[in-house]
Design a protein around this motif. Structure first.
Motif: not given
Length: 134
Positions: A14-26
């Motif tokens: 969950v933490v990894t998914a949230v971090t990727l969504a916030v930081v590297g959102g495409g």
């Protein structure tokens, strides 16, 4: 012990998914920028505003409610038309009062021929006696 590892692994995912969504959102933004709504005056300019026009009036929404400038514009338009109608009503009422006064003070239909306009009409019986203390 299995529950501990399961919860730990779930928390890491969950933490990894949230971090990727916030930081590297495409390359694209999550929400598209939308042009703000602008007020297009639906009130008719060629005729007086009616009740149906006011009921159909929908003002565009802003972040904290309605745009103050749009509301002020619509209200000032409605206020001006109401003031114009009030003035027209007052004008018509004064013209009606003047016409009624002319009818009331016009020719006296109960005046006897040869009688002056200021004379009081005679009251009395058939013998012409003025109502003496009966």
């Amino acid at each position: 012990m299995r529950v501990f590892w399961f919860l730990l692994l779930t928390m890491v995912v969950v933490v990894t998914a949230v971090t990727l969504a916030v930081v590297g959102g495409g390359g694209s933004a999550v929400l598209q920028d939308v042009e703000p709504q602008r007020f297009t005056d639906p009130l008719p300019a060629s005729r007086p505003v009616g009740r149906a026009d006011v009921e159909a009036l929908r003002l565009p929404m802003a972040a904290r409610g309605y745009r103050m400038a749009d509301v002020d514009e619509a209200l000032s338009r409605l206020g001006a038309e109401l003031a114009e109608r009030d003035a027209r009503i007052a004008e018509l009422e004064s013209a009606l009062a003047g016409a009624q006064a002319a009818v009331v003070t016009g020719p006296d239909l109960f005046k006897q021929p040869g009688e002056e306009p200021g004379d009081a009409p005679r009251t009395g019986g058939p013998d012409g006696a003025e109502g003496e203390g009966r």
